[in-house]
Design a protein around this motif. Sequence first.
Motif, PDB file in Angstrom:
ATOM      1  N   LYS A   1     -46.560  52.568  20.417  1.00 52.60           N
ATOM      2  CA  LYS A   1     -45.742  53.528  21.172  1.00 52.60           C
ATOM      3  C   LYS A   1     -44.885  52.815  22.226  1.00 52.60           C
ATOM      4  O   LYS A   1     -43.733  53.210  22.470  1.00 52.60           O
ATOM      5  CB  LYS A   1     -46.644  54.570  21.838  1.00 52.60           C
ATOM      6  N   TRP A   2     -45.453  51.802  22.855  1.00 50.93           N
ATOM      7  CA  TRP A   2     -44.734  51.013  23.866  1.00 50.93           C
ATOM      8  C   TRP A   2     -43.474  50.401  23.263  1.00 50.93           C
ATOM      9  O   TRP A   2     -42.382  50.502  23.827  1.00 50.93           O
ATOM     10  CB  TRP A   2     -45.673  49.934  24.399  1.00 50.93           C
ATOM     11  N   ASN A   3     -43.624  49.784  22.106  1.00 46.80           N
ATOM     12  CA  ASN A   3     -42.473  49.146  21.443  1.00 46.80           C
ATOM     13  C   ASN A   3     -41.432  50.176  21.016  1.00 46.80           C
ATOM     14  O   ASN A   3     -40.229  49.943  21.137  1.00 46.80           O
ATOM     15  CB  ASN A   3     -42.947  48.336  20.242  1.00 46.80           C
ATOM     16  N   ALA A   4     -41.910  51.336  20.545  1.00 43.90           N
ATOM     17  CA  ALA A   4     -40.982  52.391  20.125  1.00 43.90           C
ATOM     18  C   ALA A   4     -40.237  52.979  21.316  1.00 43.90           C
ATOM     19  O   ALA A   4     -39.067  53.378  21.206  1.00 43.90           O
ATOM     20  CB  ALA A   4     -41.745  53.487  19.385  1.00 43.90           C
ATOM     21  N   ALA A   5     -40.910  53.042  22.474  1.00 47.71           N
ATOM     22  CA  ALA A   5     -40.306  53.630  23.671  1.00 47.71           C
ATOM     23  C   ALA A   5     -39.247  52.729  24.298  1.00 47.71           C
ATOM     24  O   ALA A   5     -38.463  53.174  25.138  1.00 47.71           O
ATOM     25  CB  ALA A   5     -41.393  53.943  24.703  1.00 47.71           C
ATOM     26  N   GLY A   6     -39.223  51.469  23.899  1.00 47.10           N
ATOM     27  CA  GLY A   6     -38.226  50.563  24.461  1.00 47.10           C
ATOM     28  C   GLY A   6     -38.651  49.114  24.481  1.00 47.10           C
ATOM     29  O   GLY A   6     -37.835  48.228  24.782  1.00 47.10           O
ATOM     30  N   GLY A   7     -39.914  48.838  24.175  1.00 48.58           N
ATOM     31  CA  GLY A   7     -40.406  47.474  24.220  1.00 48.58           C
ATOM     32  C   GLY A   7     -39.644  46.534  23.307  1.00 48.58           C
ATOM     33  O   GLY A   7     -39.297  45.411  23.698  1.00 48.58           O
TER      34      GLY A   7
ATOM     35  N   LEU B   1     -33.402  50.747  32.398  1.00 47.01           N
ATOM     36  CA  LEU B   1     -34.389  51.187  33.388  1.00 47.01           C
ATOM     37  C   LEU B   1     -35.142  52.445  32.960  1.00 47.01           C
ATOM     38  O   LEU B   1     -36.365  52.511  33.110  1.00 47.01           O
ATOM     39  CB  LEU B   1     -33.717  51.409  34.743  1.00 47.01           C
ATOM     40  N   PRO B   2     -34.471  53.480  32.409  1.00 45.92           N
ATOM     41  CA  PRO B   2     -35.228  54.665  31.970  1.00 45.92           C
ATOM     42  C   PRO B   2     -36.227  54.345  30.871  1.00 45.92           C
ATOM     43  O   PRO B   2     -37.313  54.943  30.809  1.00 45.92           O
ATOM     44  CB  PRO B   2     -34.132  55.618  31.474  1.00 45.92           C
ATOM     45  N   LEU B   3     -35.879  53.389  29.992  1.00 51.51           N
ATOM     46  CA  LEU B   3     -36.811  52.991  28.939  1.00 51.51           C
ATOM     47  C   LEU B   3     -38.052  52.352  29.556  1.00 51.51           C
ATOM     48  O   LEU B   3     -39.187  52.662  29.166  1.00 51.51           O
ATOM     49  CB  LEU B   3     -36.141  52.000  27.977  1.00 51.51           C
ATOM     50  N   LYS B   4     -37.837  51.481  30.523  1.00 53.14           N
ATOM     51  CA  LYS B   4     -38.971  50.806  31.167  1.00 53.14           C
ATOM     52  C   LYS B   4     -39.836  51.813  31.927  1.00 53.14           C
ATOM     53  O   LYS B   4     -41.076  51.693  31.950  1.00 53.14           O
ATOM     54  CB  LYS B   4     -38.474  49.719  32.124  1.00 53.14           C
ATOM     55  N   ASP B   5     -39.217  52.799  32.538  1.00 46.51           N
ATOM     56  CA  ASP B   5     -39.990  53.838  33.236  1.00 46.51           C
ATOM     57  C   ASP B   5     -40.902  54.574  32.254  1.00 46.51           C
ATOM     58  O   ASP B   5     -42.067  54.852  32.547  1.00 46.51           O
ATOM     59  CB  ASP B   5     -39.047  54.835  33.916  1.00 46.51           C
ATOM     60  N   ALA B   6     -40.370  54.910  31.071  1.00 41.95           N
ATOM     61  CA  ALA B   6     -41.167  55.599  30.051  1.00 41.95           C
ATOM     62  C   ALA B   6     -42.297  54.704  29.550  1.00 41.95           C
ATOM     63  O   ALA B   6     -43.417  55.175  29.311  1.00 41.95           O
ATOM     64  CB  ALA B   6     -40.275  56.025  28.893  1.00 41.95           C
ATOM     65  N   MET B   7     -42.013  53.416  29.395  1.00 48.52           N
ATOM     66  CA  MET B   7     -43.035  52.466  28.954  1.00 48.52           C
ATOM     67  C   MET B   7     -44.147  52.341  29.990  1.00 48.52           C
ATOM     68  O   MET B   7     -45.337  52.319  29.654  1.00 48.52           O
ATOM     69  CB  MET B   7     -42.389  51.103  28.698  1.00 48.52           C
TER      70      MET B   7
END
Length: 488
Positions: A470-476, A437-443
Amino acid sequence: MKKRGVLVLLVLLTAISIVGAAGTKETAAAVQSGAIGSAGNPVKVTYLCKDVDPITDAQQLGMLEKAIEEGMAKEGKYVDLVILSAPTGSYATVVPIAFRTGQINPDLIYFQGNDQPLAQEGLLEDLTPYVEKSVNVKAIMGDHTKAAMKNYPYLMWLAPARVQIPVMRSDWFAKLKSGKALLENPTVDNYYAMFKEIKESGMAKWPITTDGGILKIDSVFNHAFGLTATIVKENGRWVYSNATKASRDKLAFYAKLYKEGLLDNEYVTKTWETMEQAFYEGSAAFVAGTAGDVVNVYNNKMKEAQGVELVVLPPAKGVGQAYQSVDVTKESRGFALNADSKVKDAAWAILEYMAGPEGRKLDKLGLEGIHYTVEGGKYVLTKQFPSWWAKFWPTMNGLDTSNVVGEVMSKSAIDSLNAAAKYFAADTNVLLTEDLLPLKDAMDKLYREYSTDIIRGVRPISDFDEFVTKWNAAGGTRISDYLATVLK
């Protein structure tokens, strides 16, 4: 173990010891017999809901509490309903925090987001056994709600599918040369032509306005550009559609609208209040509102402000044609039962009553003497009726209108519900685990930043590729790997 603080646990243990064996016996008896409390000893149930504030609306909410209590007493269920005020701040943000820390501890609590972590911590009650034993709730529950509750049984919202429907003043739409073509073939190009005509004719300063984000206009254009679900398959992988080529194409279109003055250049700073004000006053021509009740409010206020009703418009047609896809992984809002509540049966009984015939009348028609009068066995709606809105279940299901004199819901609102049903599309989405969930929030934060900058021309559309990286690196990438294990 539930993640409450030690202080909160001590307070709860103290409260339990005070209640003692008598409360335990009474609760057990209530479960066995179906009775709730007694005339001399009603069960206190606390209730918290957004925009339902006993401080700012003491008279009407006091009357509502009394009407519910009296109605339930006729069924042998005695409750003392107490409506609470929410903590100051953004409801969706502050209420879950205050609930987790024990600052507030209502029995019945309405959430408008951020409830999933609470459910994962065991702070919200599984409603499945209550629904299974219900009569009234089952009778008015829509299929989309049933599907959502199978996936996430902690939140219940008995309402039409929450779909944003575009509307315009009917008199303005009738004057447009592009209007007929739009209804016959609502392509993206024909929508663009209509917006251009509105602007060039001087009909309105802004053809389109919205409230700070693009979700409302996404409901009109997402499917046309190919954003048919939250999660889609691209190049053989399950990914969030926000980071796809279809999203890039849509944002390029929005940027074009913004640059040409067709999309309100002040939309980022607009709240829902200022958005609606611009619509009623005529500086904006086109908005989207939730099918049913919200469109009804828009229609009634436009009649008051300009003397005209609204016309409902279809979603744009392209790769697909539908309004926003309806997510049935969980309800985005609704009522929950506090897992620590000592009066769960009484709290549920209130929800069940408000889903029944008498509760539906009270919830949808309002208060006798204010929003309606009784004349010759008929419920005659007053001029104050349009100011009333349901405090529990915003659905027409279960409401008998055969003896109602007046318009419970405007034609525009009914048209919006029919349109939502006609252009319905189920979403594809997945409930993420707590660690994701925190990854998705950052994305999501990245998407809001880049999409807003691209639309406003602060960034070129070519920066969308930078966003995806950046999206993929953040958790995508990590979440896509997880999606592959869930979606087959």
